[in-house]
Design a protein around this motif. Structure first.
Motif, PDB file in Angstrom:
ATOM      1  N   ASP A  61     -22.085   9.333   6.250  1.00 27.67           N
ATOM      2  CA  ASP A  61     -22.111   9.473   7.712  1.00 27.67           C
ATOM      3  C   ASP A  61     -22.355   8.090   8.325  1.00 27.67           C
ATOM      4  O   ASP A  61     -23.501   7.664   8.491  1.00 27.67           O
ATOM      5  CB  ASP A  61     -23.236  10.428   8.115  1.00 27.67           C
ATOM      6  N   PRO A  62     -21.304   7.341   8.652  1.00 31.75           N
ATOM      7  CA  PRO A  62     -21.488   5.962   9.137  1.00 31.75           C
ATOM      8  C   PRO A  62     -22.232   5.887  10.465  1.00 31.75           C
ATOM      9  O   PRO A  62     -22.947   4.915  10.714  1.00 31.75           O
ATOM     10  CB  PRO A  62     -20.053   5.436   9.260  1.00 31.75           C
ATOM     11  N   ILE A  63     -22.090   6.893  11.312  1.00 31.15           N
ATOM     12  CA  ILE A  63     -22.770   6.863  12.615  1.00 31.15           C
ATOM     13  C   ILE A  63     -24.275   7.014  12.435  1.00 31.15           C
ATOM     14  O   ILE A  63     -25.074   6.237  12.984  1.00 31.15           O
ATOM     15  CB  ILE A  63     -22.215   7.975  13.531  1.00 31.15           C
ATOM     16  N   ALA A  64     -24.685   8.011  11.651  1.00 29.36           N
ATOM     17  CA  ALA A  64     -26.112   8.216  11.408  1.00 29.36           C
ATOM     18  C   ALA A  64     -26.715   7.013  10.688  1.00 29.36           C
ATOM     19  O   ALA A  64     -27.844   6.604  10.982  1.00 29.36           O
ATOM     20  CB  ALA A  64     -26.327   9.491  10.599  1.00 29.36           C
ATOM     21  N   LEU A  65     -25.962   6.437   9.753  1.00 30.24           N
ATOM     22  CA  LEU A  65     -26.461   5.288   9.008  1.00 30.24           C
ATOM     23  C   LEU A  65     -26.635   4.082   9.927  1.00 30.24           C
ATOM     24  O   LEU A  65     -27.648   3.371   9.851  1.00 30.24           O
ATOM     25  CB  LEU A  65     -25.502   4.954   7.865  1.00 30.24           C
ATOM     26  N   THR A  66     -25.679   3.847  10.797  1.00 24.94           N
ATOM     27  CA  THR A  66     -25.772   2.715  11.726  1.00 24.94           C
ATOM     28  C   THR A  66     -26.957   2.882  12.660  1.00 24.94           C
ATOM     29  O   THR A  66     -27.705   1.924  12.927  1.00 24.94           O
ATOM     30  CB  THR A  66     -24.467   2.570  12.531  1.00 24.94           C
ATOM     31  N   ASP A  67     -27.154   4.105  13.179  1.00 20.61           N
ATOM     32  CA  ASP A  67     -28.288   4.351  14.064  1.00 20.61           C
ATOM     33  C   ASP A  67     -29.606   4.063  13.348  1.00 20.61           C
ATOM     34  O   ASP A  67     -30.539   3.507  13.936  1.00 20.61           O
ATOM     35  CB  ASP A  67     -28.268   5.801  14.548  1.00 20.61           C
ATOM     36  N   PHE A  68     -29.674   4.438  12.075  1.00 19.30           N
ATOM     37  CA  PHE A  68     -30.898   4.207  11.318  1.00 19.30           C
ATOM     38  C   PHE A  68     -31.113   2.718  11.069  1.00 19.30           C
ATOM     39  O   PHE A  68     -32.221   2.195  11.226  1.00 19.30           O
ATOM     40  CB  PHE A  68     -30.826   4.961   9.982  1.00 19.30           C
ATOM     41  N   GLY A  76     -30.931   8.553   0.682  1.00 17.49           N
ATOM     42  CA  GLY A  76     -31.529   8.232   1.977  1.00 17.49           C
ATOM     43  C   GLY A  76     -30.738   8.679   3.173  1.00 17.49           C
ATOM     44  O   GLY A  76     -30.461   9.861   3.360  1.00 17.49           O
ATOM     45  N   GLN A  77     -30.321   7.713   3.991  1.00 18.00           N
ATOM     46  CA  GLN A  77     -29.611   7.992   5.239  1.00 18.00           C
ATOM     47  C   GLN A  77     -28.101   7.894   5.100  1.00 18.00           C
ATOM     48  O   GLN A  77     -27.378   8.057   6.077  1.00 18.00           O
ATOM     49  CB  GLN A  77     -30.081   6.991   6.312  1.00 18.00           C
ATOM     50  N   LEU A  78     -27.616   7.622   3.897  1.00 18.47           N
ATOM     51  CA  LEU A  78     -26.184   7.409   3.704  1.00 18.47           C
ATOM     52  C   LEU A  78     -25.346   8.614   4.120  1.00 18.47           C
ATOM     53  O   LEU A  78     -24.235   8.472   4.625  1.00 18.47           O
ATOM     54  CB  LEU A  78     -25.897   7.063   2.244  1.00 18.47           C
ATOM     55  N   PHE A  79     -25.883   9.809   3.924  1.00 17.44           N
ATOM     56  CA  PHE A  79     -25.106  11.026   4.162  1.00 17.44           C
ATOM     57  C   PHE A  79     -25.558  11.775   5.413  1.00 17.44           C
ATOM     58  O   PHE A  79     -25.077  12.887   5.667  1.00 17.44           O
ATOM     59  CB  PHE A  79     -25.212  11.944   2.938  1.00 17.44           C
ATOM     60  N   GLY A  80     -26.448  11.182   6.191  1.00 17.25           N
ATOM     61  CA  GLY A  80     -26.924  11.858   7.393  1.00 17.25           C
ATOM     62  C   GLY A  80     -27.634  13.157   7.062  1.00 17.25           C
ATOM     63  O   GLY A  80     -28.213  13.322   5.983  1.00 17.25           O
ATOM     64  N   ASN A  81     -27.577  14.101   7.988  1.00 16.94           N
ATOM     65  CA  ASN A  81     -28.249  15.391   7.802  1.00 16.94           C
ATOM     66  C   ASN A  81     -27.353  16.473   7.242  1.00 16.94           C
ATOM     67  O   ASN A  81     -27.827  17.549   6.886  1.00 16.94           O
ATOM     68  CB  ASN A  81     -28.840  15.871   9.139  1.00 16.94           C
ATOM     69  N   GLU A  82     -26.056  16.209   7.163  1.00 11.46           N
ATOM     70  CA  GLU A  82     -25.114  17.248   6.727  1.00 11.46           C
ATOM     71  C   GLU A  82     -24.146  16.787   5.650  1.00 11.46           C
ATOM     72  O   GLU A  82     -23.401  17.603   5.107  1.00 11.46           O
ATOM     73  CB  GLU A  82     -24.305  17.754   7.939  1.00 11.46           C
ATOM     74  N   GLY A  83     -24.148  15.503   5.327  1.00 13.63           N
ATOM     75  CA  GLY A  83     -23.118  14.964   4.453  1.00 13.63           C
ATOM     76  C   GLY A  83     -23.151  15.458   3.022  1.00 13.63           C
ATOM     77  O   GLY A  83     -22.148  15.337   2.300  1.00 13.63           O
ATOM     78  N   LEU A  84     -24.277  16.030   2.586  1.00 13.67           N
ATOM     79  CA  LEU A  84     -24.359  16.536   1.210  1.00 13.67           C
ATOM     80  C   LEU A  84     -24.157  18.042   1.123  1.00 13.67           C
ATOM     81  O   LEU A  84     -24.221  18.606   0.030  1.00 13.67           O
ATOM     82  CB  LEU A  84     -25.711  16.150   0.584  1.00 13.67           C
ATOM     83  N   ARG A  85     -23.916  18.687   2.238  1.00 12.31           N
ATOM     84  CA  ARG A  85     -23.673  20.134   2.206  1.00 12.31           C
ATOM     85  C   ARG A  85     -22.466  20.502   1.350  1.00 12.31           C
ATOM     86  O   ARG A  85     -22.458  21.560   0.706  1.00 12.31           O
ATOM     87  CB  ARG A  85     -23.476  20.670   3.626  1.00 12.31           C
ATOM     88  N   PRO A  86     -21.415  19.663   1.300  1.00 19.40           N
ATOM     89  CA  PRO A  86     -20.261  20.024   0.463  1.00 19.40           C
ATOM     90  C   PRO A  86     -20.520  19.921  -1.034  1.00 19.40           C
ATOM     91  O   PRO A  86     -19.685  20.365  -1.831  1.00 19.40           O
ATOM     92  CB  PRO A  86     -19.183  19.013   0.888  1.00 19.40           C
ATOM     93  N   VAL A  87     -21.656  19.326  -1.442  1.00 16.65           N
ATOM     94  CA  VAL A  87     -21.943  19.162  -2.870  1.00 16.65           C
ATOM     95  C   VAL A  87     -22.447  20.489  -3.424  1.00 16.65           C
ATOM     96  O   VAL A  87     -23.585  20.888  -3.188  1.00 16.65           O
ATOM     97  CB  VAL A  87     -22.975  18.049  -3.107  1.00 16.65           C
ATOM     98  N   LYS A  88     -21.588  21.168  -4.167  1.00 17.57           N
ATOM     99  CA  LYS A  88     -21.920  22.496  -4.683  1.00 17.57           C
ATOM    100  C   LYS A  88     -21.989  22.533  -6.205  1.00 17.57           C
ATOM    101  O   LYS A  88     -22.127  23.601  -6.801  1.00 17.57           O
ATOM    102  CB  LYS A  88     -20.902  23.515  -4.176  1.00 17.57           C
ATOM    103  N   LEU A  89     -21.894  21.380  -6.842  1.00 12.75           N
ATOM    104  CA  LEU A  89     -21.969  21.334  -8.300  1.00 12.75           C
ATOM    105  C   LEU A  89     -23.407  21.528  -8.766  1.00 12.75           C
ATOM    106  O   LEU A  89     -24.350  21.149  -8.065  1.00 12.75           O
ATOM    107  CB  LEU A  89     -21.451  19.985  -8.814  1.00 12.75           C
ATOM    108  N   PRO A  90     -23.621  22.089  -9.946  1.00 12.71           N
ATOM    109  CA  PRO A  90     -24.974  22.123 -10.517  1.00 12.71           C
ATOM    110  C   PRO A  90     -25.510  20.694 -10.609  1.00 12.71           C
ATOM    111  O   PRO A  90     -24.842  19.802 -11.147  1.00 12.71           O
ATOM    112  CB  PRO A  90     -24.757  22.740 -11.897  1.00 12.71           C
ATOM    113  N   THR A  91     -26.698  20.486 -10.077  1.00 12.73           N
ATOM    114  CA  THR A  91     -27.243  19.133  -9.974  1.00 12.73           C
ATOM    115  C   THR A  91     -28.683  19.102 -10.461  1.00 12.73           C
ATOM    116  O   THR A  91     -29.503  19.933 -10.057  1.00 12.73           O
ATOM    117  CB  THR A  91     -27.181  18.615  -8.530  1.00 12.73           C
ATOM    118  N   LEU A  92     -28.973  18.133 -11.309  1.00 12.52           N
ATOM    119  CA  LEU A  92     -30.319  17.894 -11.809  1.00 12.52           C
ATOM    120  C   LEU A  92     -30.777  16.546 -11.254  1.00 12.52           C
ATOM    121  O   LEU A  92     -30.153  15.521 -11.518  1.00 12.52           O
ATOM    122  CB  LEU A  92     -30.328  17.872 -13.340  1.00 12.52           C
TER     123      LEU A  92
END
Length: 379
Positions: free
Chosen positions: A101-108, A153-169
Motif C-alpha cells: 500500500d504505497p499511500i499508507a506507507l508514504t503517510d507513515f 510493518g506498514q508496507l501492506f497498510g491495513n488491508e494489503g495482507l487480506r488476500p494472503v490465504k496460504l497456510p502461514t507459520l
C-alpha cells in the motif's frame, strides 16, 4: 545482508528427509551489496526484484523438472513451502498475494522520527521510491509460508495482507532490535486470512534463528542487536528443524503423523530459561487490546510518544505474565500441597461426614496419572 547459507542447518535437515531444498541469495541485498559504500543501504528496486528472484528460480526448476535427465518429474512444483527471514518475510508475503500500500506507507514514512523507530521501519520506507509494477508479483506455485522475523510493518497498510490465504507459520522474537515484533509482525499476523500459527521466541533476537557458523560476524557486533551465544540457541534450532519439517509435511500423505508437532506441547519441550517458546494460532487478548489502543492513539500522539506508550503497555503485559508465573512457581515450591495445608488448619471432621472426607483425602493423596507425553522428535 545475509547469504544463502544463513539457515544451512534447516536446509540440511529438510533435505535429509527427502525434500528438494533450494537456498537462494539476492544479489541486490546480500552481504556484498550491504558492504558497498555507494548508494542506499537497501535499494528501492529490491522490493520488486526479490519476489522476481524467487519466481526466476522456480522457472529454472520447472525447466529441470521437464527436461533434465536426472530430475525429470522428480520435483513437486505444485506444493512449495517458502521459508523467508527478515526481508525474506516481506518477499514471501508478496509472492502469496500481499499487496503493498504505497499511500499508507508514504503517510507513515513522512512522520517517522530518527531515534523513535526500529531499523526495519527505515528499511521499509525505501519502498516509497520503488516502481511497483501494475501486474501482481504473486506466484501460485508457492502453497505455504514460513516467515521468520518478517519485515512487514506498514508496507501492506491495513488491508494489503487480506488476500494472503496460504497456510502461514510466523516465527517472531520478542527482543528483535531490527524488526520489532510490535511494529513489524503482530498487526500483519492478524491480517492473514488463511490458516496461521505464531511461534514466539521470548528473548530471541533478529539472528537467533540463523546458523551460527554462517552469520556475518559484522552483524553480531551491532550495538542495538546483541546476539545470544550459539550454545543458548542450539535448542531453538533443534525445535525449528522439527517445526518446519512438520509444517512442510502437511502437504504430504504423512500430514497427520506430523500434525502433533505443530503444538504448544512440542514447543514447550524445547523451551529454556534463556529462550522460552510459545506456540499459538492467535494473539493473546491482552496483545489484541494493546494493538487496538495503539491504533486509536496513532492520530493523536507524536511518533516519540506513541513509541513510549507502546513500550509501557508491553511492559505492563510482561509484568502481568511474570506475576502469574511467580504465583505458580510459589505454589509449586510450597513444602506442602495446598490441599494438605487446608486440611491442617481446618477443624477435624466429626459425624457422618468423616468417612467421606477421609476417602476424599485418599483420592488427593493418590499419585496423579501422568498425561500422555508429547512427541519428542519430528524425525
Amino acid at each position: 545482508g545475509a547469504v544463502r547459507y544463513f539457515m544451512n542447518y534447516l536446509a540440511l535437515h529438510l533435505a535429509s528427509h527427502g525434500f528438494t531444498v533450494v537456498a537462494l541469495e539476492h544479489p541486490g541485498s546480500n552481504v556484498d551489496a550491504l558492504s558497498r559504500e555507494e548508494g542506499a543501504i537497501l535499494p528501492a528496486e529490491e522490493f520488486v526484484e526479490r519476489p522476481r528472484d524467487v519466481s526466476f528460480i522456480l522457472d529454472r526448476l520447472a525447466d529441470l523438472n521437464q527436461h533434465s535427465f536426472f530430475l525429470r518429474d522428480r520435483l513437486r512444483m505444485d506444493s512449495i513451502t517458502f521459508v523467508g527471514h527478515s526481508l525474506g518475510g516481506y518477499t514471501g508475503l508478496v509472492l502469496a498475494g500481499g499487496k503493498v500500500d504505497p499511500i499508507a506507507l508514504t503517510d507513515f514514512c513522512t512522520t517517522l522520527e530518527v531515534g523513535a523507530s526500529s531499523p526495519a521501519e527505515w528499511f521499509q520506507c525505501a519502498a516509497t521510491e520503488a516502481q511497483l509494477p501494475p501486474e501482481s508479483l504473486a506466484d501460485a506455485r508457492i502453497t505455504q509460508l514460513v516467515l521468520m522475523n518478517p519485515v512487514a510493518g506498514q508496507l501492506f497498510g491495513n488491508e494489503g495482507l487480506r488476500p494472503v490465504k496460504l497456510p502461514t507459520l510466523v516465527v517472531t522474537s520478542t527482543s528483535d532490535g531490527i524488526a520489532s515484533v510490535s511494529d513489524q509482525q503482530l498487526g500483519p499476523f492478524n491480517q492473514l486470512a488463511g490458516p496461521r500459527s505464531l511461534v514466539a521466541i521470548i528473548g530471541g533476537t533478529h539472528l537467533s534463528v540463523g546458523d551460527p557458523e554462517n552469520i556475518n560476524p559484522a552483524l553480531t557486533q551491532v550495538p542495538f542487536m546483541p546476539e545470544h551465544p550459539a550454545s543458548e540457541t542450539a535448542p531453538l534450532r533443534t525445535y525449528l528443524n522439527g517445526l518446519v519439517l512438520s509444517f512442510a509435511m502437511q502437504q504430504t500423505r504423512q500430514a497427520n503423523r506430523y500434525q502433533p508437532f505443530l503444538s504448544a506441547e512440542y514447543a514447550a519441550q524445547f523451551s529454556t530459561q534463556e529462550l522460552p517458546l510459545r506456540f499459538s494460532d492467535r494473539l493473546p487478548n491482552s496483545v489484541n487490546r494493546w494493538l487496538a489502543t495503539r491504533d486509536r492513539l496513532a492520530n493523536r500522539l507524536t511518533p516519540t510518544l506513541k513509541s513510549l506508550a507502546s513500550l509501557m503497555h508491553l511492559e505492563l503485559i510482561e509484568a502481568q505474565h511474570r506475576l502469574a508465573n511467580l504465583r505458580q512457581d510459589t505454589i509449586a515450591q510450597l513444602p506442602i500441597h495446598p490441599i494438605d495445608l487446608a486440611a491442617r488448619i481446618s477443624p477435624p471432621p466429626h459425624g457422618p461426614f468423616q468417612t467421606a472426607n477421609q476417602q476424599l483425602n485418599r483420592e488427593f493423596d493418590r499419585p496423579a496419572k501422568s498425561p500422555q507425553s508429547a512427541p519428542h522428535s519430528a524425525d
